[in-house]
Motif scaffolding. Structure first.
Motif, PDB file in Angstrom:
ATOM      1  N   PHE A  24       0.843  -1.191   0.000  1.00 32.89           N
ATOM      2  CA  PHE A  24       0.000   0.000   0.000  1.00 32.89           C
ATOM      3  C   PHE A  24       0.887   1.253   0.000  1.00 32.89           C
ATOM      4  CE2 PHE A  24      -2.442   3.350   2.187  1.00 32.89           C
ATOM      5  CZ  PHE A  24      -3.590   3.375   1.391  1.00 32.89           C
ATOM      6  N   GLY A  25       0.673   2.108  -0.948  1.00 29.81           N
ATOM      7  CA  GLY A  25       1.521   3.291  -1.100  1.00 29.81           C
ATOM      8  C   GLY A  25       2.574   3.130  -2.168  1.00 29.81           C
ATOM      9  N   GLY A  26       2.892   1.854  -2.493  1.00 27.63           N
ATOM     10  CA  GLY A  26       3.803   1.547  -3.593  1.00 27.63           C
ATOM     11  C   GLY A  26       5.093   2.338  -3.559  1.00 27.63           C
ATOM     12  N   ASP A  27       5.566   2.700  -4.753  1.00 29.26           N
ATOM     13  CA  ASP A  27       6.830   3.422  -4.855  1.00 29.26           C
ATOM     14  C   ASP A  27       6.720   4.845  -4.324  1.00 29.26           C
ATOM     15  OD1 ASP A  27       9.602   3.511  -5.726  1.00 29.26           O
ATOM     16  OD2 ASP A  27       8.918   4.881  -7.297  1.00 29.26           O
ATOM     17  N   VAL A  28       5.516   5.391  -4.306  1.00 28.66           N
ATOM     18  CA  VAL A  28       5.326   6.746  -3.772  1.00 28.66           C
ATOM     19  C   VAL A  28       5.729   6.794  -2.301  1.00 28.66           C
ATOM     20  CG1 VAL A  28       3.651   8.576  -3.315  1.00 28.66           C
ATOM     21  CG2 VAL A  28       3.477   7.227  -5.417  1.00 28.66           C
ATOM     22  N   ASP A  29       5.297   5.787  -1.559  1.00 31.82           N
ATOM     23  CA  ASP A  29       5.586   5.751  -0.123  1.00 31.82           C
ATOM     24  C   ASP A  29       6.891   5.041   0.219  1.00 31.82           C
ATOM     25  OD1 ASP A  29       3.503   7.212   0.811  1.00 31.82           O
ATOM     26  OD2 ASP A  29       2.434   5.581   1.779  1.00 31.82           O
ATOM     27  N   ASN A  30       7.525   4.412  -0.768  1.00 33.59           N
ATOM     28  CA  ASN A  30       8.754   3.675  -0.503  1.00 33.59           C
ATOM     29  C   ASN A  30       9.798   4.585   0.147  1.00 33.59           C
ATOM     30  OD1 ASN A  30      10.496   1.491  -0.535  1.00 33.59           O
ATOM     31  ND2 ASN A  30      11.174   1.835  -2.638  1.00 33.59           N
ATOM     32  N   TYR A  31      10.373   4.141   1.248  1.00 33.27           N
ATOM     33  CA  TYR A  31      11.340   4.907   2.039  1.00 33.27           C
ATOM     34  C   TYR A  31      10.729   6.157   2.682  1.00 33.27           C
ATOM     35  CZ  TYR A  31      15.116   2.077   0.081  1.00 33.27           C
ATOM     36  OH  TYR A  31      15.926   1.036  -0.284  1.00 33.27           O
TER      37      TYR A  31
ATOM     38  N   SER B   1      11.591  -4.594  -7.755  1.00 24.87           N
ATOM     39  CA  SER B   1      13.003  -4.617  -7.368  1.00 24.87           C
ATOM     40  C   SER B   1      13.750  -3.418  -7.949  1.00 24.87           C
ATOM     41  CB  SER B   1      13.649  -5.918  -7.841  1.00 24.87           C
ATOM     42  OG  SER B   1      15.021  -5.942  -7.538  1.00 24.87           O
ATOM     43  N   MET B   2      13.524  -3.146  -9.227  1.00 27.22           N
ATOM     44  CA  MET B   2      14.208  -2.019  -9.864  1.00 27.22           C
ATOM     45  C   MET B   2      13.774  -0.690  -9.258  1.00 27.22           C
ATOM     46  SD  MET B   2      14.355  -2.884 -13.916  1.00 27.22           S
ATOM     47  CE  MET B   2      15.390  -4.194 -14.567  1.00 27.22           C
ATOM     48  N   ALA B   3      12.472  -0.550  -8.999  1.00 29.81           N
ATOM     49  CA  ALA B   3      11.970   0.698  -8.421  1.00 29.81           C
ATOM     50  C   ALA B   3      12.574   0.932  -7.042  1.00 29.81           C
ATOM     51  CB  ALA B   3      10.448   0.658  -8.338  1.00 29.81           C
ATOM     52  N   ASN B   4      12.711  -0.141  -6.274  1.00 27.77           N
ATOM     53  CA  ASN B   4      13.312  -0.022  -4.946  1.00 27.77           C
ATOM     54  C   ASN B   4      14.770   0.398  -5.045  1.00 27.77           C
ATOM     55  OD1 ASN B   4      13.142  -0.529  -1.965  1.00 27.77           O
ATOM     56  ND2 ASN B   4      14.736  -2.011  -2.475  1.00 27.77           N
ATOM     57  N   ARG B   5      15.508  -0.230  -5.967  1.00 26.35           N
ATOM     58  CA  ARG B   5      16.917   0.122  -6.137  1.00 26.35           C
ATOM     59  C   ARG B   5      17.065   1.576  -6.591  1.00 26.35           C
ATOM     60  NH1 ARG B   5      19.036  -5.101  -9.601  1.00 26.35           N
ATOM     61  NH2 ARG B   5      18.394  -6.719  -8.133  1.00 26.35           N
ATOM     62  N   MET B   6      16.212   1.971  -7.544  1.00 29.56           N
ATOM     63  CA  MET B   6      16.328   3.324  -8.086  1.00 29.56           C
ATOM     64  C   MET B   6      16.033   4.373  -7.023  1.00 29.56           C
ATOM     65  SD  MET B   6      14.199   5.117 -11.120  1.00 29.56           S
ATOM     66  CE  MET B   6      12.877   5.412  -9.951  1.00 29.56           C
ATOM     67  N   LYS B   7      14.961   4.133  -6.231  1.00 33.82           N
ATOM     68  CA  LYS B   7      14.633   5.122  -5.209  1.00 33.82           C
ATOM     69  C   LYS B   7      15.716   5.164  -4.138  1.00 33.82           C
ATOM     70  CE  LYS B   7      10.887   7.195  -2.683  1.00 33.82           C
ATOM     71  NZ  LYS B   7       9.430   7.233  -2.475  1.00 33.82           N
TER      72      LYS B   7
ATOM     73  N   HIS C  49      -6.485   6.567   1.139  1.00 36.78           N
ATOM     74  CA  HIS C  49      -7.152   5.827   0.066  1.00 36.78           C
ATOM     75  C   HIS C  49      -7.738   6.767  -0.991  1.00 36.78           C
ATOM     76  CE1 HIS C  49      -9.606   2.808  -1.925  1.00 36.78           C
ATOM     77  NE2 HIS C  49     -10.653   3.605  -1.770  1.00 36.78           N
ATOM     78  N   THR C  50      -7.408   6.494  -2.247  1.00 37.83           N
ATOM     79  CA  THR C  50      -7.966   7.257  -3.372  1.00 37.83           C
ATOM     80  C   THR C  50      -8.729   6.364  -4.341  1.00 37.83           C
ATOM     81  OG1 THR C  50      -5.970   6.964  -4.736  1.00 37.83           O
ATOM     82  CG2 THR C  50      -6.032   8.883  -3.267  1.00 37.83           C
ATOM     83  N   GLY C  51      -8.558   5.048  -4.193  1.00 35.66           N
ATOM     84  CA  GLY C  51      -9.168   4.125  -5.137  1.00 35.66           C
ATOM     85  C   GLY C  51      -8.312   3.879  -6.356  1.00 35.66           C
ATOM     86  N   ILE C  52      -7.198   4.589  -6.433  1.00 34.12           N
ATOM     87  CA  ILE C  52      -6.277   4.448  -7.565  1.00 34.12           C
ATOM     88  C   ILE C  52      -4.923   4.001  -7.028  1.00 34.12           C
ATOM     89  CG2 ILE C  52      -5.138   5.647  -9.480  1.00 34.12           C
ATOM     90  CD1 ILE C  52      -7.464   7.651  -9.432  1.00 34.12           C
ATOM     91  N   ALA C  53      -4.356   2.967  -7.656  1.00 33.44           N
ATOM     92  CA  ALA C  53      -3.051   2.462  -7.225  1.00 33.44           C
ATOM     93  C   ALA C  53      -2.018   3.577  -7.234  1.00 33.44           C
ATOM     94  CB  ALA C  53      -2.603   1.327  -8.139  1.00 33.44           C
ATOM     95  N   PRO C  54      -1.152   3.621  -6.225  1.00 34.32           N
ATOM     96  CA  PRO C  54      -0.929   2.595  -5.198  1.00 34.32           C
ATOM     97  C   PRO C  54      -1.699   2.808  -3.898  1.00 34.32           C
ATOM     98  CG  PRO C  54       0.838   4.181  -5.092  1.00 34.32           C
ATOM     99  CD  PRO C  54      -0.080   4.644  -6.201  1.00 34.32           C
ATOM    100  N   PHE C  55      -2.666   3.757  -3.918  1.00 29.74           N
ATOM    101  CA  PHE C  55      -3.448   4.017  -2.707  1.00 29.74           C
ATOM    102  C   PHE C  55      -4.867   3.491  -2.893  1.00 29.74           C
ATOM    103  CE2 PHE C  55      -0.116   7.296  -2.779  1.00 29.74           C
ATOM    104  CZ  PHE C  55       0.487   7.052  -1.553  1.00 29.74           C
ATOM    105  N   ASP C  56      -4.953   2.201  -3.193  1.00 28.81           N
ATOM    106  CA  ASP C  56      -6.242   1.563  -3.473  1.00 28.81           C
ATOM    107  C   ASP C  56      -6.478   0.423  -2.495  1.00 28.81           C
ATOM    108  OD1 ASP C  56      -4.097   0.207  -4.552  1.00 28.81           O
ATOM    109  OD2 ASP C  56      -5.221  -0.610  -6.241  1.00 28.81           O
ATOM    110  N   ALA C  57      -6.765   0.768  -1.266  1.00 32.93           N
ATOM    111  CA  ALA C  57      -6.982  -0.256  -0.240  1.00 32.93           C
ATOM    112  C   ALA C  57      -8.187  -1.114  -0.609  1.00 32.93           C
ATOM    113  CB  ALA C  57      -7.198   0.403   1.113  1.00 32.93           C
ATOM    114  N   PRO C  58      -8.150  -2.426  -0.324  1.00 32.00           N
ATOM    115  CA  PRO C  58      -9.294  -3.306  -0.614  1.00 32.00           C
ATOM    116  C   PRO C  58     -10.539  -2.853   0.149  1.00 32.00           C
ATOM    117  CG  PRO C  58      -7.329  -4.583  -0.110  1.00 32.00           C
ATOM    118  CD  PRO C  58      -7.021  -3.169   0.244  1.00 32.00           C
ATOM    119  N   GLN C  59     -11.694  -3.035  -0.466  1.00 29.00           N
ATOM    120  CA  GLN C  59     -12.935  -2.604   0.162  1.00 29.00           C
ATOM    121  C   GLN C  59     -13.166  -3.304   1.491  1.00 29.00           C
ATOM    122  OE1 GLN C  59     -14.730  -0.031  -1.170  1.00 29.00           O
ATOM    123  NE2 GLN C  59     -15.708  -0.079   0.863  1.00 29.00           N
ATOM    124  N   LYS C  60     -12.755  -4.578   1.587  1.00 28.38           N
ATOM    125  CA  LYS C  60     -12.980  -5.313   2.836  1.00 28.38           C
ATOM    126  C   LYS C  60     -12.174  -4.709   3.989  1.00 28.38           C
ATOM    127  CE  LYS C  60      -9.635  -8.942   1.579  1.00 28.38           C
ATOM    128  NZ  LYS C  60      -9.448 -10.406   1.363  1.00 28.38           N
TER     129      LYS C  60
END
Length: 732
Positions: free
Chosen positions: A200-207, A318-324, A598-609
């Protein structure tokens, strides 16, 4: 005034004990007083014993860390560490990356893939004398002697095929230790949340922090019916570990002492300033640009083809993590002048060295000369090596190298091509099918070939094989021909080449095999240069480290080896930090933060449950009234507890601590003072990325998944009741 005072106090509190160090387990008794100061009550001698709890529950994945949490071989690690296992089992008709996975029964647990292994370290032995025995003076011969001695130790250690042994260098070749690890070859996927929870948060929130990632996944170790490690078979049974971690369902509070055990990958804290300058001025910027181009290409192609998105999901992550991380290192170097700090320390070291009449005054000069050669060699070969990046060319090169190595006695073969390596060699060839798409590989390889063509340093062997006239279109057609005419995209064909002779390779008409054969001599010449240089460094670096360790001891600074992928322990406390002026980051985040982001759009798209459970306030026994100690405590006096102590009133999602971690520590268990599991390490804050080179206790924070969030997800969201029953919960 009050803000400045609080900031100063926070900075002071963070550095009071200076929680620096990725310690070898045997060193723990030497820092027993520091552990006790942090409130870690488990005896240091117990932590030094790999046969006792909790160290015998720690597991290596080869690239991450995990831990046993049940007597039935259940293992917990990070979601991103289990990405390959989830990806391996994902198809367009059941995409477990997107939807998550839960096996309600053991017979529903699928294989995590042919390459997946669990490594349990049973012993670590000092073998410095054996590795350094009878070394010749000539650099290449010295390198070969060291490798020969290492291989002999490994062969003796691996008399039982169920064990994997390795000899690792510590303090840049000053010491060597032999690690003996039990190998679990049958690893299965048990429970993974969807990526919209796990990342959750993906590369935007990474680190970044605050974070709200449920970065956890459960695997299980299986063995044969005789209890011994075995490859995947339907009738295998769960492995019974010597111990498993107890889980403290009450978690931790701010100020609590914690420690982390795991396999940190690599740090460079004892490297010279010139090495830092080379990394920051050339290697990191060039590498970050390289990863960004590949990420952009794969994402563009994935958008049009879901099967590509699944196959390359792990590669992208993996690449996104290395790059950031690379960009974070560069930003950190500028923000805190790490180069200046390192240079200042180095100048002080040189001044100290000049006062020591017994010290070798040529230590730095000799090492700097060799490092300049190493940097030049790296730059010279960079684009040529990238020009060989095609997955199928890489496979062809390994296969031809295997055929050449098989002409020599097993003990003299290069590491990676010995009999002990053949199972993993075969598994690696098989795994290509799940992570390779010819259309993507073709484009990525063409990009690297174009970059090679655009720079002045050329290799005749490669140019002769490409044999194209001027113009990108001709090169594109040449590359297309390689993929159209090869048979290496077929798994059975690849595996069959493992048994071919070098002569059969040299007579092959397969374009990738022909290219691998043509490039062999050039690659071997580069390898010889690198080994010769390593032979020289094997004398210069230990001499330097001898002096550095004496210098550190004179300053009363901690002396521990740089991370090198071996088992380590680090300690600290649950603590926030002052990230910038007037901005103090609290150590815990709450479930409500997921809803807020949560925005409903990846990477901030938490499951409805998940959103439904949060909205319903369905926290049950996992609700925590406070993550702070009594309001009279020093922590609450420092930061006024921001919210009143009894108003947290939620489930903690992620938390911060001052433990000293790096890549490879992902998935490491975070343990409280009694050695009970309270979280999983998964990231560092952006400001802390430079800790690979320099540890700054005031801002260095690791980010962990709170075990209470994991239990809440299992209980209230995914109803993993079968797994909860396996866990050894305390203080529940």
């Amino acid at each position: 005034m009050r803000i400045a005072l609080i900031a100063a106090l926070v900075l002071t509190s963070g550095s009071a004990y200076a929680d620096e160090g990725q310690w070898q387990p045997y060193q723990m008794p030497s820092i027993a007083d520091k552990l006790q100061q942090r409130g870690i009550d488990i005896p240091a001698k117990q932590l030094a014993d790999l046969g006792q709890y909790p160290m015998n529950a720690i597991v290596g994945l080869g690239y991450c860390t995990a831990s046993f949490v049940s007597p039935q071989g259940l293992v917990v690690t990070n979601h991103h560490c289990a990405y390959r296992a989830i990806q391996y089992n994902s198809k367009t008709e059941h995409n477990y990356l997107a939807d998550g996975f839960l096996a309600k029964t053991k017979d529903a647990e699928p294989s995590a893939g042919p390459n997946e292994r669990l490594y349990i370290t049973e012993s670590v032995t000092d073998v410095t004398k054996q590795v350094n025995a009878n070394l010749r003076d000539e650099p290449l011969a010295r390198y070969q002697d060291i490798e020969r001695n290492r291989k002999a130790l490994i062969k003796q250690c691996e008399s039982d095929d169920n064990y994997r042994c390795s000899v690792s260098s510590f303090h840049n070749g000053l010491e060597f230790y032999l690690s003996k690890q039990l190998i679990i070859r049958d690893v299965r996927l048990v429970y993974a949340p969807p990526a919209s929870v796990g990342s959750f948060g993906g590369d935007v929130d990474n680190y970044e922090y605050p974070r709200h990632a449920g970065d956890f996944t459960f695997l299980r170790a299986y063995v044969g019916k005789d209890g011994k490690p075995a490859t995947y078979a339907e009738d295998n049974v769960p492995y019974q570990p010597k111990s498993h971690l107890k889980i403290n369902a009450n978690g931790v509070k701010a100020g609590d002492g914690v420690f982390v055990a795991g396999y940190p990958g690599s740090t460079s804290r004892y490297r010279l300033t010139s090495e830092l300058k080379f990394a920051s001025q050339w290697l990191y910027p060039v590498s970050a640009q390289y990863y960004q181009q590949k990420i952009d290409t794969i994402e563009q192609m994935s958008a049009a083809d879901k099967s590509i998105a699944i196959k390359y999901a792990g590669t992208i992550a993996s690449m996104a993590n290395r790059m950031k991380k690379l960009n974070g290192l560069l930003d950190g170097f500028n923000a805190t002048d790490i180069v200046g700090i390192k240079q200042g320390r180095e100048n002080d070291f040189l001044a100290w060295l000049q006062q020591d009449k017994q010290a070798n005054q040529q230590v730095i000069t000799q090492l700097e000369t060799l490092l300049a050669q190493q940097h030049q060699l790296t730059q010279t070969n960079y684009y040529f090596e990238n020009a060989q990046s095609s997955t199928l060319l890489s496979a062809a090169k390994r296969l031809y190298r295997l055929a050449k190595e098989k002409q020599r006695p097993d003990a003299e073969r290069e590491s990676g091509y010995q009999l002990r390596d053949m199972k993993m060699f075969s598994a690696r060839l098989k795994r290509i099918d799940s992570t390779f798409d010819a259309s993507v590989d073709k484009v990525l390889w063409l990009q690297d070939l174009n970059a090679y063509q655009a720079q002045p340093l050329k290799v005749a062997a490669l140019d002769n094989q490409l044999n194209h006239t001027e113009g990108q279109q001709d090169l594109r057609e040449k590359v297309a021909g390689f993929y159209a005419l090869t048979q290496l995209s077929d798994q059975a064909t690849r595996l069959a080449w493992m048994d071919k002779t070098a002569e059969e390779f040299e007579n092959s008409q397969d374009p990738f095999i022909r290219l691998a054969v043509a490039l062999y001599d050039s690659n071997m010449a580069i390898e010889k240069q690198e080994k010769t240089l390593q032979g020289q460094l094997s004398q210069a670096r230990p001499a330097y480290m001898n002096a550095v360790i004496s210098y550190y001891k004179s300053k009363n600074w901690p002396v521990y080896p740089d991370a090198n992928g071996t088992l380590r322990i680090t300690y600290g406390m649950v603590d926030g930090y002052q990230s910038k002026d007037a901005l103090y980051k609290q150590p815990f985040t709450r479930l409500e933060g997921i809803t807020a982001k949560h925005t409903g759009i990846a990477p901030f798209d938490a499951p409805q449950k998940v959103l439904n459970a949060i909205a319903a306030g369905d926290y049950g026994k996992h609700r925590i009234q406070s993550v702070y100690h009594d309001p009279r405590s020093w922590m609450c006096k420092l930061i006024s507890c921001a919210a009143k102590p009894n108003e947290f009133n939620s489930v903690p999602v992620n938390f911060l601590s001052s433990v000293d971690t790096t890549g490879g520590n992902s998935g490491s268990p975070v343990l409280n003072g009694q050695g009970e599991l309270v979280g999983l390490n998964f990231d560092s804050t952006y400001e802390a990325i430079t800790k690979d080179w320099f540890f700054n206790p005031t801002i260095t924070r690791a980010i962990h998944v709170d075990i209470r969030y994991v239990l809440w997800m299992m209980d209230k969201v995914d109803h993993a009741d079968n797994l909860i029953k396996e866990l050894d919960l305390v203080n529940d």
